[in-house]
Design an enzyme around this catalytic site. Structure first.
Site, PDB file in Angstrom:
ATOM      1  N   GLU A 105       0.835  -1.212   0.000  1.00 36.17           N
ATOM      2  CA  GLU A 105       0.000   0.000   0.000  1.00 36.17           C
ATOM      3  C   GLU A 105       0.870   1.263   0.000  1.00 36.17           C
ATOM      4  O   GLU A 105       0.491   2.276  -0.602  1.00 36.17           O
ATOM      5  CB  GLU A 105      -0.952  -0.023   1.185  1.00 36.17           C
ATOM      6  CG  GLU A 105      -2.061  -1.072   1.012  1.00 36.17           C
ATOM      7  CD  GLU A 105      -3.042  -1.111   2.163  1.00 36.17           C
ATOM      8  OE1 GLU A 105      -4.222  -0.798   1.948  1.00 36.17           O
ATOM      9  OE2 GLU A 105      -2.618  -1.456   3.277  1.00 36.17           O
ATOM     10  N   GLU A 125      -3.604  -9.788   3.092  1.00 35.05           N
ATOM     11  CA  GLU A 125      -4.381  -9.602   4.321  1.00 35.05           C
ATOM     12  C   GLU A 125      -5.459 -10.657   4.528  1.00 35.05           C
ATOM     13  O   GLU A 125      -5.827 -10.969   5.669  1.00 35.05           O
ATOM     14  CB  GLU A 125      -5.015  -8.207   4.337  1.00 35.05           C
ATOM     15  CG  GLU A 125      -4.051  -7.078   4.656  1.00 35.05           C
ATOM     16  CD  GLU A 125      -3.335  -6.530   3.437  1.00 35.05           C
ATOM     17  OE1 GLU A 125      -2.731  -5.455   3.538  1.00 35.05           O
ATOM     18  OE2 GLU A 125      -3.375  -7.183   2.371  1.00 35.05           O
TER      19      GLU A 125
END
Length: 678
Positions: A105, A125
Site C-alpha cells: 500500500e 491480508e
C-alpha cells in the site's frame, strides 16, 4: 541509537530510508517518520523528487504485528499514505525483498514504483481474515485493472517483479545490486512530468465495462471463497472501486476492514498466524545451541512416502541417497519421483532445468553402506515395530557417529525404536504427511533421550525444506493421528446407529473440511491394511473389500463414482451397513446433523485436552497448527482447540455428557473454572 528513518540528499533528489529490522514493519514510529520526512521534503524547494526505500533484507513487509489488538496510535497508515500521494513532487518507491500488505500500500501511494528482479509484491491480508485497510482495494484496481486486482487481493498470493511490471504495478525493474542509485536516477527523470496518482487511474474500467467480471471470478474461485468472510469482503471492496468515487470507495473499504477486525474468523486466523510462529520455538531448549550440519540425507524406502520425503530435500538443494531392497522397487520409486517433478514443471511451477538439477542430486542404492556418510537418515518403511527396529539396528552400525537417525512412523513408539541403536540421543521421529512432497506439516517427535541439538537441527531443517513443524511427545499417534482416532470411532458408531454415511461426510464439509471420513477412506483406498481374505469379514471396511469396493481407484467404495469421480451414495453399501448394525444389535434412529457434528468434533477436543494434560504437545496452539496443516481443519476457525475456546469449553463438556462420551479431568477443570486452552 540509530534512527529508524533517515534521509540522504542526492543533489535534487531526497532518499527517505527506513531501517526497522527484521522486516521493516510499519510501526507507529515508521508511519510518523515517513509522514514528517515527506512534509519536510515538500517544504524544501531545492528538493525536486523523493525516493522511499528500506535498508536491510526487504522493503516494508507489512504491518507491525505487535500492534495487533492494541489501541491505534496515530498517524494511521492511510494518513501517511494520503500525504505521500498528495505530494506535488514525484515520489518513487524502491522495492526489494517483499512489499506485502501495508508495504504494498505504501508503494501504491507513491507515484512510481521500481523494483529489483527478485522483489515480490502483494496484499495477503485475507490470510489474516482481513482486507487491505489503507486504500489498497481502491488504488490497486485503478492502477492494474479489476481482473488483476481481484487475483492479488482476494487470492492473497504475492507476485514476482516480472509479473508486477507486466500488469503495471511496477514501472521499471532495476539492477539487483544497484537499487539505491537506479531509483535516484529514475526519480530524477520524472521531475517536471505530470504526477501519476494511483487513485486517479482508470485501469478499473475493465470492471465498469464488464461488471460480470465479479460473478465470473466468484464462480471460478468458489471453492476458495466458500466459508471465508475476508475473501468475500475483499471482492466487495474491489467492486466498490467500480461503483463509487475513490473517496467513497475508501470509506467502504474502511467499513469492511473494521467489521472483519472484530470478526471471529479474523481473530481465529490471526491466532493461527501467531501459532505457526510459536510452534517453531522449542520449550526448554537453548535456541543458540550449535546445529548439526546436514549436507547429505539418506532415505530408506523408495515408496510413496520415501520418494516424497526425498523430494523435499532434493528441491532444497540437499543431496539424497535413497535405499531400497530390490532394484525393481528402486526403479519404480524413482520413476514416480521424476513423474511428480515433470508434472510440476508442466504446470509452470518449476523449470525443466530445475527438475534435472533436483534429480541430479539423487543417488540410488541397494546397499546400506552407501548411507555411511549421511548426516541425517530417515526411515520410511512398513509400519511394523519389528521391521523398524531391524532397520535402525543396521543403520546404527554403518552410519557415521554424530549423524541423526529418524523414523517416519505415524504411530509407533520412537523410544522403543531408539533402543535398537547405541545412540538413542540422536534418534527422533520425523512424521511427514502424505503426499510428503506437498503436505506442509511435519511432526517432530521428541524421544525421552533425544538431544537438544538434534531437535533444534531438525526444527531448523524443516524450515529449509518448507515445512511447518510441531514438536510432539511419544504417544500412540502423536498429536494428529491420536486425535483422529476418536473421530473415526464416532463416525463408524454413527452410521451403525442410523446416520447416513453421506450425512456424516456432509457435516464436516459444511464445517469447512475438504472431505469427510468416508470420502477420505475412498480416496486413500479402503483396502489399505486389508488382510486379503474375502471370507474373513468382521468390519464394514472388510465387507466392502470383499465386495471389491476398494475406493475411488476401483470406481466404488463407500460411494459409487462416475468417470469424473463424482460421488453418489450406494444402496449396496447402505445394505452392508444395515446388516452389520442388525448383527450387532444397534437400533436404528434418525440422527440430527447437530448430533453428528458434536460427536465427531467434541471427542477430538477431549483428546487434545488429554494430549496437553500429558505434556505430549507444548501448547494448545501447536495442536491447532497440526490439524490445520495436516488434516484440513478449516483455517477460519483457528484449529480445534481455539474453536473449542470459541464455542465454550462448558458447551463442549455438556455435549460430551449428553452423548455419554469420555471427558478428561483437564478439560473438565478448565470448563468449570471458565478458562480457555489458548
Amino acid at each position: 541509537m540509530k534512527p529508524i528513518i533517515r534521509t540522504e540528499r542526492h543533489k535534487d533528489v531526497l532518499a527517505i530510508i527506513t531501517e526497522n529490522p527484521p522486516v521493516n514493519a510499519l510501526s507507529q514510529q515508521v508511519r510518523q517518520g515517513l509522514k514528517e520526512s515527506i512534509v519536510q521534503a515538500l517544504e524544501d524547494d531545492s528538493i525536486k523528487a523523493i525516493v522511499i526505500r528500506c535498508d536491510g533484507q526487504t522493503f516494508f513487509a507489512g504491518a507491525d504485528i505487535t500492534e495487533f489488538g492494541k489501541p491505534s496510535i496515530g498517524p494511521i497508515l492511510s494518513e501517511t499514505l494520503d500525504v505521500i500521494e498528495a505530494a506535488e513532487k514525484p515520489v518513487v518507491a524502491a522495492v526489494h525483498g517483499t512489499a506485502l500488505g501495508g508495504g504494498c500500500e505504501v508503494a501504491l501511494a507513491c507515484h512510481y514504483r521500481v523494483g529489483v528482479p527478485s522483489a515480490k509484491l502483494g496484499l495477503p491480508e485475507v490470510k489474516l481474515g482481513l482486507i487491505p485497510g489503507a486504500a489498497g482495494t481502491q488504488r490497486l484496481p485503478r492502477l492494474v485493472g479489476v481482473e488483476n486486482a481481484l487475483s492479488i487481493i482476494v487470492g492473497g498470493a504475492p507476485i514476482l517483479a516480472e509479473k508486477a511490471l507486466e500488469i503495471g504495478l511496477l514501472d521499471a525493474i532495476v539492477g539487483e545490486d544497484s537499487l539505491a542509485a537506479d531509483s535516484i536516477a529514475f526519480a530524477r527523470a520524472q521531475i517536471a512530468k505530470p504526477i501519476k496518482r494511483s487513485s486517479e487511474g482508470v485501469a478499473h474500467q475493465d470492471g465498469i465495462k464488464n461488471p460480470d467480471l465479479f460473478d465470473e471470478f466468484r464462480t471460478k474461485n468458489a471453492r476458495g471463497l466458500r466459508g471465508f468472510e475476508a475473501q468475500n469482503a475483499a471482492l466487495n471492496a474491489v467492486k466498490a472501486a467500480t461503483e463509487m468515487p475513490y473517496n467513497e470507495g475508501v470509506k467502504k473499504e474502511r467499513e469492511l476492514f473494521l467489521e472483519l477486525m472484530q470478526s471471529t474468523q479474523s481473530k481465529a486466523m490471526r491466532h493461527y498466524f501467531f501459532a505457526e510462529r510459536a510452534a517453531g520455538k522449542i520449550d526448554n531448549v537453548d535456541p543458540s545451541l550449535p546445529l548439526i550440519p546436514v549436507k547429505k540425507v539418506g532415505v530408506i524406502g523408495a515408496g510413496t512416502m520415501g520418494g516424497g520425503i526425498a523430494m523435499n530435500f532434493l528441491s532444497s538443494g540437499i543431496p539424497v541417497t535413497i535405499l531400497e531392497m530390490q532394484q525393481n522397487a528402486l526403479d519404480h520409486g524413482t520413476s514416480i519421483m521424476r513423474k511428480n517433478y515433470e508434472r510440476t514443471s508442466r504446470k509452470g511451477r518449476i523449470t525443466v532445468e530445475q527438475v534435472e538439477q533436483a534429480l541430479g542430486l539423487l543417488t540410488q542404492t541397494l546397499d546400506y553402506k552407501d548411507l555411511a556418510d549421511c548426516d541425517l537418515v530417515i526411515e520410511a518403511v512398513y509400519e511394523s515395530m519389528d521391521v523398524k527396529k531391524q532397520v535402525f539396528g543396521k543403520i546404527d552400525k554403518v552410519v557415521k557417529q554424530g549423524a541423526i537417525l529418524a523414523s517416519n512412523t505415524s504411530y509407533l513408539n520412537v523410544d522403543e525404536i531408539a533402543q535398537a541403536t547405541k545412540r538413542p540421543g540422536y534418534v527422533l521421529g520425523l512424521h511427514f504427511f502424505s503426499p510428503a512432497n506437498i503436505m506442509k506439516l511435519l511432526e517432530i517427535v521428541r524421544g525421552a533421550e533425544t538431544r537438544d541439538d538434534v531437535l533444534l537441527t531438525c526444527m531448523q531443517l524443516s524450515k529449509t525444506i518448507g515445512k511447518v513443524a510441531v514438536v510432539a511427545g511419544v504417544c500412540d499417534g502423536f498429536i494428529g493421528n491420536r486425535m483422529l482416532s476418536p473421530r473415526q470411532q464416532q463416525a463408524t458408531a454413527l452410521i451403525l446407529e442410523g446416520a447416513n454415511y453421506w450425512d456424516v461426510d456432509d457435516v464436516l464439509l459444511e464445517f469447512g473440511f475438504p472431505m469427510g471420513p468416508f470420502q477420505m477412506a475412498d480416496l486413500a483406498g479402503i483396502d489399505i491394511g486389508w488382510h486379503r481374505d474375502p471370507f474373513k469379514v468382521s468390519t464394514i471396511r472388510e465387507a466392502l473389500c470383499s465386495a471389491e469396493r476398494f475406493g475411488q481407484k476401483s470406481g466404488k467404495g463407500f460411494y459409487d463414482y462416475d468417470e469424473a469421480r463424482n460421488r453418489a451414495p450406494s444402496e449396496e453399501v447402505k445394505a452392508i451397513i444395515g446388516d452389520f448394525a442388525a448383527k450387532e444389535g444397534h437400533k436404528q434412529r434418525t440422527i440430527s446433523k447437530e448430533e453428528i457434528r458434536e460427536r465427531l468434533l467434541y471427542p477430538m477436543v477431549n483428546e487434545g485436552a488429554k494430549i496437553l494434560e500429558e505434556g505430549m504437545a507444548q501448547c494448545a496452539s501447536d495442536i491447532d497448527v497440526v490439524w490445520i496443516n495436516g488434516y484440513g481443519w478449516p483455517l477460519q476457525t483457528g484449529g480445534p482447540m481455539l474453536w473449542a475456546d470459541t464455542v465454550g469449553l462448558k458447551t463442549v463438556v455438556a455435549g460430551l455428557n449428553t452423548h455419554n462420551l469420555p471427558i478428561c479431568d483437564y478439560l473438565s477443570s478448565k470448563a468449570e473454572s471458565g478458562e480457555t486452552f489458548n
